[in-house]
Each structure stands twice: as structure tokens, then as C-alpha cells.
Design a protein around this motif. Structure first.
Motif, PDB file in Angstrom:
ATOM      1  N   LYS A 163      -1.453 -21.900  52.646  1.00 52.28           N
ATOM      2  CA  LYS A 163      -0.025 -21.606  52.780  1.00 52.28           C
ATOM      3  C   LYS A 163       0.775 -22.653  52.014  1.00 52.28           C
ATOM      4  O   LYS A 163       0.556 -23.858  52.142  1.00 52.28           O
TER       5      LYS A 163
ATOM      6  N   ASP B 260       7.037 -23.961  53.549  1.00 48.95           N
ATOM      7  CA  ASP B 260       8.253 -23.119  53.583  1.00 48.95           C
ATOM      8  C   ASP B 260       9.388 -23.712  52.764  1.00 48.95           C
ATOM      9  O   ASP B 260      10.325 -23.021  52.395  1.00 48.95           O
TER      10      ASP B 260
ATOM     11  N   GLU C  74       9.954 -16.327  45.806  1.00 48.70           N
ATOM     12  CA  GLU C  74       9.145 -15.839  46.928  1.00 48.70           C
ATOM     13  C   GLU C  74       8.020 -16.814  47.261  1.00 48.70           C
ATOM     14  O   GLU C  74       7.247 -16.560  48.190  1.00 48.70           O
ATOM     15  N   SER C  75       7.900 -17.881  46.510  1.00 48.08           N
ATOM     16  CA  SER C  75       6.732 -18.760  46.694  1.00 48.08           C
ATOM     17  C   SER C  75       6.788 -19.588  47.974  1.00 48.08           C
ATOM     18  O   SER C  75       5.750 -19.810  48.607  1.00 48.08           O
TER      19      SER C  75
ATOM     20  N   ALA D 129       4.710 -18.652  50.992  1.00 51.04           N
ATOM     21  CA  ALA D 129       3.695 -17.642  50.626  1.00 51.04           C
ATOM     22  C   ALA D 129       2.305 -18.264  50.683  1.00 51.04           C
ATOM     23  O   ALA D 129       2.148 -19.450  50.973  1.00 51.04           O
TER      24      ALA D 129
ATOM     25  N   TRP E 231       2.475 -12.566  49.434  1.00 58.17           N
ATOM     26  CA  TRP E 231       3.490 -12.765  50.469  1.00 58.17           C
ATOM     27  C   TRP E 231       3.860 -11.420  51.061  1.00 58.17           C
ATOM     28  O   TRP E 231       3.502 -10.369  50.530  1.00 58.17           O
ATOM     29  N   GLN E 232       4.570 -11.494  52.148  1.00 59.13           N
ATOM     30  CA  GLN E 232       4.984 -10.263  52.830  1.00 59.13           C
ATOM     31  C   GLN E 232       6.492 -10.207  52.883  1.00 59.13           C
ATOM     32  O   GLN E 232       7.151 -11.240  53.004  1.00 59.13           O
ATOM     33  N   ASP E 233       7.014  -8.997  52.734  1.00 58.54           N
ATOM     34  CA  ASP E 233       8.467  -8.820  52.796  1.00 58.54           C
ATOM     35  C   ASP E 233       8.727  -7.488  53.491  1.00 58.54           C
ATOM     36  O   ASP E 233       8.233  -6.460  53.034  1.00 58.54           O
TER      37      ASP E 233
ATOM     38  N   SER F 244       3.203  -5.999  51.641  1.00 57.62           N
ATOM     39  CA  SER F 244       2.544  -7.181  51.067  1.00 57.62           C
ATOM     40  C   SER F 244       2.522  -7.068  49.546  1.00 57.62           C
ATOM     41  O   SER F 244       2.469  -5.960  49.002  1.00 57.62           O
TER      42      SER F 244
END
Ligand code: AHR
Length: 612
Positions: A12, A15, A495-496, A499, A521-523, A527
Motif C-alpha cells: 500500500k 495515503d 490516484e496513487s 493505492a 486502486w478502487q473508486d 477496480s
């Protein structure tokens, strides 16, 4: 290019990895994101001395009809300078005589928009003033109001709304009179009614920031925090409370006056509005040319503890109550502070640092502290949660620096790459080339995000009329803005943060000019796999991307490719051609676990695969 997307090798990304560094440089704040249109609104730019520096205020009329001078008669004790205007004519020329302020290289006044005027006036005799918004030579009036002054010799706050009947990008605010007499002015402010969330920021500039989804906001500098001399460093205490009572200060590193309407509170508010963690860089008793010795640092430490109470204390605490009175009863969650800027190695850095560090650790054990000393090349000799890493270099060097953190220490403080950019010879005024090297460097940071916790480009903004530092991410003037390629490059990384990063290995005869990374990543329940590849070379490159270990099948319909490139590697954007070098997205029709892709010469591509 092989991507192993299996969960065993995934890690991961923090954040907080990608955020922003805002510095008051290049008129990024005053005359920039802060929407105040009047420059030097309190006539304070010369400091407490009289005559003071009233620049850019100027007179309408001539020496025989109007006389202005500063004196120390303001009703505000912390900014005591006021402007005394003596009208010498009784039958003045049409339109009257008076003063005007052109703002920061002209005010952008737009048809139908409302502007809030606030000013403080006093006169011993009744007078009538006309306040108007006009073209730069005064010939075209866009809005006008009449302001009676009561003649009691008391300072009176005037509040008026001006609604523009026309657009002029280089307007001025003028205050005129037709009658002999003396009127004093202070704290003359003109703000557009329509600002971001009503918090005083220029909407169109803030929306460019939001578009990058920044996870943190480092502020307010940079060298701006230090000052050439300590007396000119940023002082949070002087930048809070009612705007009328802020003394303002001369930023002597970047050579301009700021009224400090954009102060500590507003930076915290901006962080909240951006959804970004605030990172407060405070002055540690060190400037470029003078230092407070450790024996005398205690009041500075207390000052910083007060700043943290201002942000985090409850509304009943001494400083928390000041914040609450300003409109924010809830604390601001300051979790990071930087102890100075670029001061490592200075005489008192370490000993002052420890005083700040210990006091903050004791009062706020959860606050992460950032040292100015680079811990990537040798372990720090002092405690820290993070260390600053700054790099400004040429494009080839930065491209090759993508491996900088590959072999650095994995224990101890994390790295905060709080300033990075290509500059000088091959940066142009923000070239494609610069952005490609930066993108490659960032793929290296993503891969090393077990040790690199945060990264931000610098500087973020430049007012085109005051480019002290070149290049920058966002260029603007009073009414236009565009992103340089370095701005657009950052969009590929938005988006990193948070992710999962996966191993991506390239085998190609072009390997030395390629850089790549892969994330998932998920949004909103969907995915995605994103493979980013920089082609820093001048040849078109064909590659096969093969992804293994995916948790779901690929949906070609929802898959896209985005490319940032141009016909010439030194191409830039400009006001006349703001979209010359911008990312272009198209559907990725051949999206599959194995797919052939073509990388144009000098390009940055992302392949975004939707996973069903
Ligand atoms: O980003 C411009 C300047 O570069 C910053 O003020 C300083 O920290 C660095 O030297």
C-alpha cells in the motif's frame, strides 16, 4: 513490461504520498489565490515609518488639486499608518480628484459580479466621496457608489457592494471627492463576493488544485518562512484575527509586501477545503542571515506551541478561542510540522531543533515532526519522524534520480520530498521535457513509498507579472490561468495516494530511457490497474505490457489510455495556447492482460484498465 499484480507482492502506498507545497512566492497568495483586489490596503508597506510606502496607490489630479501623505493616526494600533488626503480644489475637475489603487497589475472586474468594499474613513467636516471601479486610465466606469462621511472626526467603517456593469481585466479602484477638505483612509479592501466556499480564495485557481486531489498542503514556505532577516520572517500571530488589524509584512526573500489577509488561519481553512492534511512549516529562529541562539529560543518555542493551540485547542483554550472567534470552533487537525526550512547545518539548527522537538513531542505526542536534514544519504543524528528532501536540477539528472531512494535506509524517519522540480537550462518556462523527468522521478517515489511518505512539486503558482522563480506548476494573471506540463504530469499520480503498488519490470533495448510503475486502486466500487510509462527518449517505443496476478478480468470498454506529449520536447503552454501540452485520453480498445502499446517519443502515458 511485466506487471505482477498479485497480492503477495503488492504494497500500500501511503495515503499522504502526493500533496502540495504552497509558498508565498511569485505573488502566489497576495495578488494570487487570495482574492483581495487592493494591494497595500492599509498603506502599511513602508512599515511603521512615515512617510510610508503607499505603492501602488496613486493620485487622481495633480499637486495643485490633491495632496496625500501618510501619518500615524489609524484606529488600529498594530497597523497605525493611515492615509491623509487633502483636496485643495473647491471646484474640482469633472469626476473629482482623489486616489486610486490598481491592485496587483490591474483588477479583474467582471460584468454582473458583486464586489464587497470595506474601508475606514474619518474627516473633521462632512464630505462626500465617490468610490468607483474604473478602467486603468479612469475613463470607463464599471460601478460607482456615493459614500457620505459624517464629519465627526471619528473613524467609521464603510461597507458597500459594487455591482459591475461591464468587464475590464485591468481595472482600478478609485476614491474621489469634489470638495475642499481633508479625509483620512485606512484598510481599504475590495473582494469579489464569489470566492471558493466563501473563504476568500479565487475559485478558478483552487479548482485546479482540487483537480489534483492533494493529500496534504505544506505552507507557507519555503524561504518565505525564513526571511532574509528574522524581522521579515512569516509570523503566524501577526496574520490572524480581524484582517483590518493585521500589520502585514515585507517578504524580503521574494521582495514584496503582503497584507497577510492570507494568514495562518486561512491556510488551515484552505487545507480543510482541499481535503488535505495541513503541514505547518514554522520559523525556527533562523533566517538566511541571522539566527536566534538556543539560549534565547524559549519564547520562539512558546510561540509555536501557541500556534498549535490555535489550530488544535478546543474553543475554550486561550488560542483555540481566537480561532473559534474567527469562525472555526472545531479544531484544525494539524498532524505535521516542519521545524524550519532548508536550515540544516546552520549554527543553531540542531540545538534549536531539539528545543522545538522536545516541547512539541511533550505537548502533542501525535504530531509528526519534519527535520530539514537529509536522512537519505546518512542517518540523522537527531530524532525526527520525517526528513525534508529538496531537489532542483536538470532534466537528465532528475530522470536518473528515480532510483534515489532504492537503496536508502529502511528504518528511521521517512522521507518527505517536499520540493522537487526540473529548473534552469532545460526547464524553459515549464517544458514537456521537465515534466517527463519529474514523472520518472515520481515513479521512483511510488516504488519507494515504503520510505517516501510525501512528495510535492515546487513552486506551485506564479503570477505572470512577477515570475521570481521559474518554472512553476500553475501560471495565472488577474483573470486567466493554465497548467504547465509539470502541472498536468501530476494528474497522472492523483490516484496513487493510498493505492496498491505492484512490481513493474521493463526489458527493452530502450530501458535506459524508460521509467514505469503500476498501481491498482478502487473508486466507487470499481477496480482499476494503471500502468504509467515515461518515454524520455527521442524514439517511438513499442512494448508489450503483460499483467499477471490480476484479481479480476479486464473490461476493455471501461479502459482508457492517456498521453502527455507534444511535437517538440521543449513545448510549453501559454495564455494564448494553454492546451498545447495537456493529457489526451482515449479508449484503450486492445485492453487485455497482454497488450501491445506504442509510446511516442518524449511522452508520458498511462494505461488504465478497468477490472470487472
Ligand atoms: O521553491 C522555491 C524555493 O526553493 C523555496 O522557497 C526554498 O525552500 C527552496 O530553496
Amino acid at each position: 513490461l511485466k506487471v505482477d499484480a498479485s497480492s503477495q507482492l503488492a504494497r500500500k502506498i501511503p495515503d499522504t504520498l502526493f500533496g502540495m507545497f504552497f509558498e508565498e512566492i511569485n505573488h502566489a497568495g497576495a495578488g494570487g489565490i487570495w482574492a483581495e483586489l487592493v494591494s497595500n490596503r492599509g498603506f502599511e508597506a513602508g512599515g511603521l515609518h512615515t512617510p510610508s510606502n503607499i505603492d501602488p496607490w496613486s493620485i487622481i489630479g495633480d499637486d495643485s488639486s490633491v495632496f496625500v501623505a501618510t501619518d500615524r493616526t489609524s484606529c488600529f494600533s498594530r497597523n497605525i499608518i493611515a492615509l491623509r488626503m487633502e483636496v485643495l480644489c473647491d471646484d474640482c475637475a469633472a469626476g473629482g480628484v482623489g486616489i486610486y489603487n490598481p491592485g496587483f497589475w490591474g483588477m479583474n472586474i467582471e460584468d454582473g459580479k458583486t464586489y464587497n468594499l470595506v474601508m475606514y474613513v474619518k474627516s473633521a467636516e462632512a464630505a462626500e466621496l465617490t468610490v468607483s471601479l474604473a478602467s486603468s486610465d479612469g475613463s470607463q466606469k464599471l460601478a460607482s457608489v456615493t459614500v457620505p462621511v459624517d464629519g465627526t472626526s471619528n473613524w467609521t467603517k464603510v461597507e458597500q457592494k459594487l455591482i459591475a456593469k461591464g468587464t475590464n481585466r485591468t481595472s482600478r479602484l478609485q476614491i474621489t471627492s469634489n470638495k475642499k477638505g481633508v479625509v483620512w483612509f485606512d484598510q481599504v479592501s475590495l473582494m469579489p463576493l464569489d470566492t471558493f466556499k466563501g473563504h476568500g480564495f479565487r475559485k478558478e485557481l483552487i479548482s485546479m488544485l482540487l483537480d489534483l486531489k492533494p493529500r496534504f498542503l505544506r505552507f507557507p514556505g519555503g524561504c518565505f518562512v525564513e526571511g532574509e532577516w528574522l524581522r521579515n520572517a512569516f509570523r503566524w500571530r501577526e496574520s490572524i484575527g480581524p484582517w483590518e488589524e493585521r500589520p502585514g509584512h515585507f517578504g524580503d526573500v521574494w521582495h514584496y509586501w503582503t497584507d497577510d489577509g492570507l494568514g495562518y488561519y486561512e491556510f488551515l481553512q484552505l487545507s480543510e477545503d482541499l481535503g488535505a492534511a495541513p503541514i505547518w512549516v514554522f520559523n525556527n529562529g533562523i533566517s538566511h542571515n541571522d539566527e536566534v541562539s538556543t539560549a534565547a529560543i524559549a519564547p520562539f518555542v512558546k510561540d509555536v506551541l501557541d500556534s498549535l493551540e490555535f489550530a488544535r485547542g478546543d474553543a475554550n483554550s486561550t488560542w483555540g478561542s481566537v480561532r473559534a472567534a474567527m469562525g472555526h470552533p472545531e479544531p484544525f487537525p494539524v498532524k505535521y510540522v516542519a521545524i524550519g526550512n532548508e536550515d540544516c547545518g546552520k549554527k543553531y539548527y540542531l540545538s534549536n531543533y531539539l528545543k522545538f522537538y522536545n516541547a512539541i513531542r511533550e505537548a502533542y505526542p501525535d504530531i509528526q515532526m519534519i527535520s530539514n536534514c537529509d536522512g537519505s544519504s546518512k542517518p540523522l543524528d537527531h530524532p525526527a519522524d520525517l526528513y525534508d528532501f529538496h531537489v532542483y536540477t536538470d532534466s537528465k539528472t532528475l530522470f536518473n534520480m528515480k532510483g534515489t531512494f532504492d537503496r536508502t535506509y529502511r528504518t528511521g524517519p521517512k522521507a518527505f520530498v517536499s520540493e522537487y522540480a526540473v529548473w534552469r537550462s532545460d526547464a524553459g518556462r515549464g517544458s514537456l521535457l521537465a515534466s517527463l523527468a519529474e514523472a520518472a522521478f515520481l515513479t521512483g517515489l511510488e516504488k519507494n513509498s515504503d520510505i517516501v511518505q510525501m512528495a510535492s512539486y515546487a513552486p506551485l503558482f506564479v503570477n505572470d507579472n512577477d515570475q521570481t522563480w521559474n518554472p512553476d506548476a500553475i501560471v495565472f494573471n488577474s483573470w486567466q490561468q493554465y497548467g504547465t506540463p509539470s502541472y498536468w504530469m501530476q494528474k497522472f499520480f492523483r490516484e496513487s495516494s493510498g493505492a496498491m503498488i505492484h512490481p513493474a519490470t521493463i526489458s527493452s533495448s530502450y530501458s535506459s530511457s524508460l521509467a514505469a510503475s503500476a498501481i491498482t486502486w478502487q473508486d466507487s466500487g470499481s477496480s482499476f490497474l494503471r500502468v504509467k510509462i515515461v518515454n524520455f527518449g527521442s524514439d517511438t517505443v513499442s512494448l508489450t505490457i503483460s499483467a499477471t496476478g490480476l484479481q479480476a478480468s479486464i473490461n476493455a470498454l471501461g479502459s482508457n489510455t492517456t498521453v502527455l506529449t507534444s511535437s517538440n520536447v521543449m513545448d510549453e503552454n501559454s495564455f494564448s495556447n494553454p492546451n498545447k501540452v495537456v493529457p489526451v485520453t482515449s479508449q484503450l480498445r486492445n485492453a487485455a492482460e497482454q497488450m501491445q502499446v506504442t509510446l511516442p517519443a518524449h511522452s508520458f502515458s498511462s494505461f488504465d484498465l478497468a477490472l470487472a
